[in-house]
Motif scaffolding. Structure first.
Motif, PDB file in Angstrom:
ATOM      1  N   LEU A  51      -0.857  -5.886   6.868  1.00 43.43           N
ATOM      2  CA  LEU A  51       0.348  -6.158   7.628  1.00 43.43           C
ATOM      3  C   LEU A  51       1.113  -4.846   7.739  1.00 43.43           C
ATOM      4  O   LEU A  51       1.440  -4.225   6.711  1.00 43.43           O
ATOM      5  N   MET A  52       1.409  -4.403   8.954  1.00 42.44           N
ATOM      6  CA  MET A  52       2.029  -3.100   9.166  1.00 42.44           C
ATOM      7  C   MET A  52       3.280  -3.239  10.020  1.00 42.44           C
ATOM      8  O   MET A  52       3.249  -3.868  11.085  1.00 42.44           O
ATOM      9  N   THR A  53       4.356  -2.656   9.558  1.00 36.72           N
ATOM     10  CA  THR A  53       5.589  -2.648  10.350  1.00 36.72           C
ATOM     11  C   THR A  53       5.448  -1.676  11.512  1.00 36.72           C
ATOM     12  O   THR A  53       4.524  -0.853  11.558  1.00 36.72           O
ATOM     13  N   SER A  54       6.368  -1.737  12.431  1.00 35.11           N
ATOM     14  CA  SER A  54       6.294  -0.907  13.635  1.00 35.11           C
ATOM     15  C   SER A  54       6.329   0.578  13.307  1.00 35.11           C
ATOM     16  O   SER A  54       5.775   1.402  14.051  1.00 35.11           O
ATOM     17  N   ASP A  55       6.972   0.961  12.193  1.00 34.15           N
ATOM     18  CA  ASP A  55       7.020   2.375  11.815  1.00 34.15           C
ATOM     19  C   ASP A  55       5.626   2.935  11.572  1.00 34.15           C
ATOM     20  O   ASP A  55       5.406   4.144  11.682  1.00 34.15           O
ATOM     21  N   TYR A  56       4.680   2.081  11.202  1.00 31.14           N
ATOM     22  CA  TYR A  56       3.317   2.515  10.928  1.00 31.14           C
ATOM     23  C   TYR A  56       2.358   2.174  12.061  1.00 31.14           C
ATOM     24  O   TYR A  56       1.153   2.380  11.929  1.00 31.14           O
ATOM     25  N   CYS A  57       2.918   1.661  13.163  1.00 30.59           N
ATOM     26  CA  CYS A  57       2.066   1.310  14.312  1.00 30.59           C
ATOM     27  C   CYS A  57       2.552   2.031  15.562  1.00 30.59           C
ATOM     28  O   CYS A  57       2.353   3.225  15.698  1.00 30.59           O
ATOM     29  N   TYR A  58       3.262   1.317  16.435  1.00 25.35           N
ATOM     30  CA  TYR A  58       3.636   1.887  17.719  1.00 25.35           C
ATOM     31  C   TYR A  58       5.135   2.141  17.854  1.00 25.35           C
ATOM     32  O   TYR A  58       5.624   2.401  18.956  1.00 25.35           O
ATOM     33  N   LEU A  75      -3.851   5.064  13.880  1.00 18.24           N
ATOM     34  CA  LEU A  75      -2.441   4.797  13.604  1.00 18.24           C
ATOM     35  C   LEU A  75      -2.080   5.234  12.184  1.00 18.24           C
ATOM     36  O   LEU A  75      -2.936   5.204  11.287  1.00 18.24           O
ATOM     37  N   PRO A  76      -0.823   5.628  11.952  1.00 21.13           N
ATOM     38  CA  PRO A  76      -0.423   6.008  10.593  1.00 21.13           C
ATOM     39  C   PRO A  76      -0.690   4.906   9.568  1.00 21.13           C
ATOM     40  O   PRO A  76      -1.080   5.188   8.430  1.00 21.13           O
ATOM     41  N   GLY A  77      -0.492   3.655   9.963  1.00 24.61           N
ATOM     42  CA  GLY A  77      -0.762   2.544   9.053  1.00 24.61           C
ATOM     43  C   GLY A  77      -2.226   2.429   8.696  1.00 24.61           C
ATOM     44  O   GLY A  77      -2.579   2.083   7.562  1.00 24.61           O
ATOM     45  N   TRP A  78      -3.094   2.729   9.657  1.00 22.37           N
ATOM     46  CA  TRP A  78      -4.525   2.711   9.390  1.00 22.37           C
ATOM     47  C   TRP A  78      -4.903   3.801   8.392  1.00 22.37           C
ATOM     48  O   TRP A  78      -5.769   3.604   7.551  1.00 22.37           O
ATOM     49  N   GLN A  79      -4.276   4.954   8.525  1.00 20.25           N
ATOM     50  CA  GLN A  79      -4.546   6.054   7.598  1.00 20.25           C
ATOM     51  C   GLN A  79      -4.297   5.598   6.160  1.00 20.25           C
ATOM     52  O   GLN A  79      -5.134   5.793   5.274  1.00 20.25           O
ATOM     53  N   SER A  80      -3.157   4.968   5.939  1.00 18.03           N
ATOM     54  CA  SER A  80      -2.812   4.491   4.594  1.00 18.03           C
ATOM     55  C   SER A  80      -3.701   3.330   4.166  1.00 18.03           C
ATOM     56  O   SER A  80      -4.073   3.212   2.988  1.00 18.03           O
ATOM     57  N   ALA A  81      -4.049   2.469   5.112  1.00 16.53           N
ATOM     58  CA  ALA A  81      -4.807   1.255   4.791  1.00 16.53           C
ATOM     59  C   ALA A  81      -6.249   1.567   4.428  1.00 16.53           C
ATOM     60  O   ALA A  81      -6.759   1.143   3.377  1.00 16.53           O
ATOM     61  N   VAL A  82      -6.929   2.299   5.294  1.00 14.97           N
ATOM     62  CA  VAL A  82      -8.364   2.522   5.117  1.00 14.97           C
ATOM     63  C   VAL A  82      -8.654   3.365   3.878  1.00 14.97           C
ATOM     64  O   VAL A  82      -9.707   3.218   3.250  1.00 14.97           O
ATOM     65  N   GLU A  83      -7.722   4.226   3.494  1.00 15.81           N
ATOM     66  CA  GLU A  83      -7.914   5.048   2.298  1.00 15.81           C
ATOM     67  C   GLU A  83      -7.952   4.216   1.008  1.00 15.81           C
ATOM     68  O   GLU A  83      -8.304   4.735  -0.044  1.00 15.81           O
ATOM     69  N   VAL A 136       0.841  -1.198   0.000  1.00 20.07           N
ATOM     70  CA  VAL A 136       0.000   0.000   0.000  1.00 20.07           C
ATOM     71  C   VAL A 136       0.876   1.247   0.000  1.00 20.07           C
ATOM     72  O   VAL A 136       0.557   2.243  -0.657  1.00 20.07           O
ATOM     73  N   THR A 137       1.979   1.194   0.739  1.00 18.13           N
ATOM     74  CA  THR A 137       2.907   2.321   0.807  1.00 18.13           C
ATOM     75  C   THR A 137       4.133   2.025  -0.061  1.00 18.13           C
ATOM     76  O   THR A 137       4.438   0.867  -0.362  1.00 18.13           O
ATOM     77  N   GLU A 138       4.826   3.085  -0.451  1.00 20.40           N
ATOM     78  CA  GLU A 138       5.984   2.934  -1.337  1.00 20.40           C
ATOM     79  C   GLU A 138       7.087   2.102  -0.700  1.00 20.40           C
ATOM     80  O   GLU A 138       7.794   1.355  -1.393  1.00 20.40           O
ATOM     81  N   ASP A 139       7.260   2.236   0.607  1.00 20.21           N
ATOM     82  CA  ASP A 139       8.327   1.495   1.270  1.00 20.21           C
ATOM     83  C   ASP A 139       7.915   0.077   1.670  1.00 20.21           C
ATOM     84  O   ASP A 139       8.703  -0.668   2.274  1.00 20.21           O
ATOM     85  N   GLY A 140       6.660  -0.308   1.379  1.00 20.63           N
ATOM     86  CA  GLY A 140       6.202  -1.655   1.728  1.00 20.63           C
ATOM     87  C   GLY A 140       5.893  -1.827   3.196  1.00 20.63           C
ATOM     88  O   GLY A 140       5.671  -2.963   3.652  1.00 20.63           O
ATOM     89  N   GLY A 141       5.832  -0.738   3.944  1.00 18.58           N
ATOM     90  CA  GLY A 141       5.552  -0.830   5.379  1.00 18.58           C
ATOM     91  C   GLY A 141       4.128  -1.226   5.692  1.00 18.58           C
ATOM     92  O   GLY A 141       3.838  -1.709   6.786  1.00 18.58           O
TER      93      GLY A 141
END
Length: 465
Positions: A176-183, A157-165, A97-102
């Motif tokens: 699946l979200m790495t820690s950079d996009y969670c806590y 969470l930042p990962g949710w922002q990218s995911a739900v959009e 979903v994100t460019e870095d695969g996070g």
């Protein structure tokens, strides 16, 4: 199966030991926080609140029986010859979903319609999992309460922002979200260990697009007055949809406010063509019907009557408007008016169950009212006054329905123990007076006026034997 259960227990024990995770405790914060700050580090002040008995006893956040319905064995992985972890296995079948695969995504069930727009308010159900743990660490389903948040406001969470959009209404997807996009590196002990990758299964139930309303609110009052009809209509639709969502969640007062704002905008918009007027009328009818229903629910009967009469100005045979007028007058105790509107609605929709049920409730309440009125008269008055029965006039002012209603009432009086029945003259019109007089003549009851001015009473009594 015993081997699988044993391996699951071993993995959980190893995971808890590795990160030194104690049994979870439930506490309350003194102040709310922006979830985005958690990834950077934030000091939390906790209320001095005792743990719930359940948590103190068994250390579980959710009921064990409920958890069984939300186990996720994908988190445990499968036995193979590779060195991949369970989440690494899952990631192989996911799209970035994100460019870095996070943040990676796999659709479980396709949704419909447009994707969620920027800044939308979303309602979801979700389960959240940590690697090597088949039990969710967090779940809206286990709480039996949908989670609601607005994108772009730091409420998720930042990962949710990218995911739900990326989601559509009705869609279920795994992310699946790495820690950079969670806590982040800190995690959120005791539930979330440091640098934890997380798996979320999210179902998008509903979303509301606020862009049109937000853009309209940002312009000046003069610009709003001069705004084209198309722009105002987009704001109206957004407000109505928000009101519908609030009503579906039983937040009737807030829904009423949304509908009211939309009506105020629409009633004052400038129209420039017959096509715009047609669309305007259709949109107003929807809003009047919605807000009248909210008024009925909140017992704001007079307001409901006002909006329903506006509907009848457009459509004289609108069944819903006639039905709600009947309900509103029923709430006000105006039984004749209520019966009249309900009968009109029934003529248009004779098999409508709601109308039939409301008519039954109305007649039952009328009977109760008459019973209470008779009892009140029995307590207040006694004795009889001899007088001469009044002669019947030739041309009645009253309706057949009124005559039947008064006849039934006075027949019950004639057969009962009460000797006198008073009617306050100040609240009666000529038709009602004449109707009582004529019924008294038919039933051989005595009809007379007693008192003067505002204290004058029309008294009906039985003749002495």
């Amino acid at each position: 199966m015993e081997t699988l259960e044993h391996s699951q227990a071993s993995v959980r024990d190893e995971f808890a030991s590795r990160y030194q995770i104690p049994g979870p405790d439930t506490v309350t914060l003194k102040q709310g926080i922006n979830i985005a700050d958690v990834t950077k580090g934030v000091d939390l002040e906790l209320k001095e609140t005792a743990l719930t008995d359940k948590t103190a006893q068994d250390g579980n956040f959710f009921d064990s029986a409920d958890i069984l319905n939300h186990l996720n064995y994908d988190c445990l992985g499968e036995e193979d010859d590779s060195n991949l972890s369970p989440f690494e296995h899952l990631a192989q079948d996911m799209d970035s979903v994100t460019e870095d695969g996070g943040v990676k995504k796999n659709i479980v069930r396709n949704g419909t319609g447009a994707v969620v727009p920027e800044g939308a308010t979303c309602r979801v159900h979700y389960n959240g999992y940590l690697e090597y743990s088949e039990e969710p660490f967090d779940s809206s389903r286990l709480r039996d309460r949908q989670h609601m948040f607005r994108l772009g406001q730091g409420e998720c969470l930042p990962g949710w922002q990218s995911a739900v959009e990326t989601m559509r209404k009705g869609e279920i997807a795994r992310f699946l979200m790495t820690s950079d996009y969670c806590y982040g590196d800190m995690g959120c002990p005791p539930r979330i260990p440091p640098k934890a990758t997380m798996l979320f299964e999210i179902e998008l139930i509903h979303f509301i697009d606020h862009k049109a309303a937000d853009d309209f609110a940002d312009i000046s009052a003069e610009e709003q007055d001069a705004a084209p009809f198309e722009q105002v209509l987009s704001v109206i639709n957004a407000e109505r949809e928000a009101g519908n969502d609030l009503y579906s969640r039983k937040m009737v007062g807030k829904a009423l406010a949304k509908y009211g704002r939309a009506i105020n905008l629409l009633e004052n918009v400038n129209l420039h063509s017959e096509q715009e007027e047609h669309v305007w009328k259709h949109a107003l009818l929807k809003l009047y019907l919605n807000i009248s229903l909210c008024c009925i629910k909140q017992k704001k009967s007079a307001r409901a009557i006002t909006y329903c009469r506006k509907i009848l100005d457009f459509e004289k045979k609108n069944v819903k408007a006639l039905f709600r007028l009947g309900q509103a007058h029923h709430q006000l105790g105006e039984f004749d008016a209520a019966r009249g509107f309900l009968k009109r609605a029934q003529q248009i929709a004779p098999s409508n169950r709601d109308i039939l049920a409301e008519l039954r409730k109305l007649e039952e309440r009328v009977r109760e009212f008459k019973t209470l009125e008779r009892e009140a008269c029995q307590r207040m008055f006694g004795g009889a006054t001899a007088t001469i029965p009044v002669q019947v006039q030739s041309k009645p002012l009253y309706t057949e329905e009124m005559f039947a209603d008064v006849s039934a009432r006075l027949e019950a009086f004639a057969q009962g123990a009460i000797k006198e029945l008073p009617f306050p003259v100040i609240s009666m019109d000529d038709a009602e007076k004449q109707c009582i007089e004529h019924v008294c003549a038919n039933l051989r009851l005595i009809f007379e006026y007693c008192g003067e001015g505002t204290q004058q009473v029309l008294r009906v009594s039985k003749p002495s034997n």
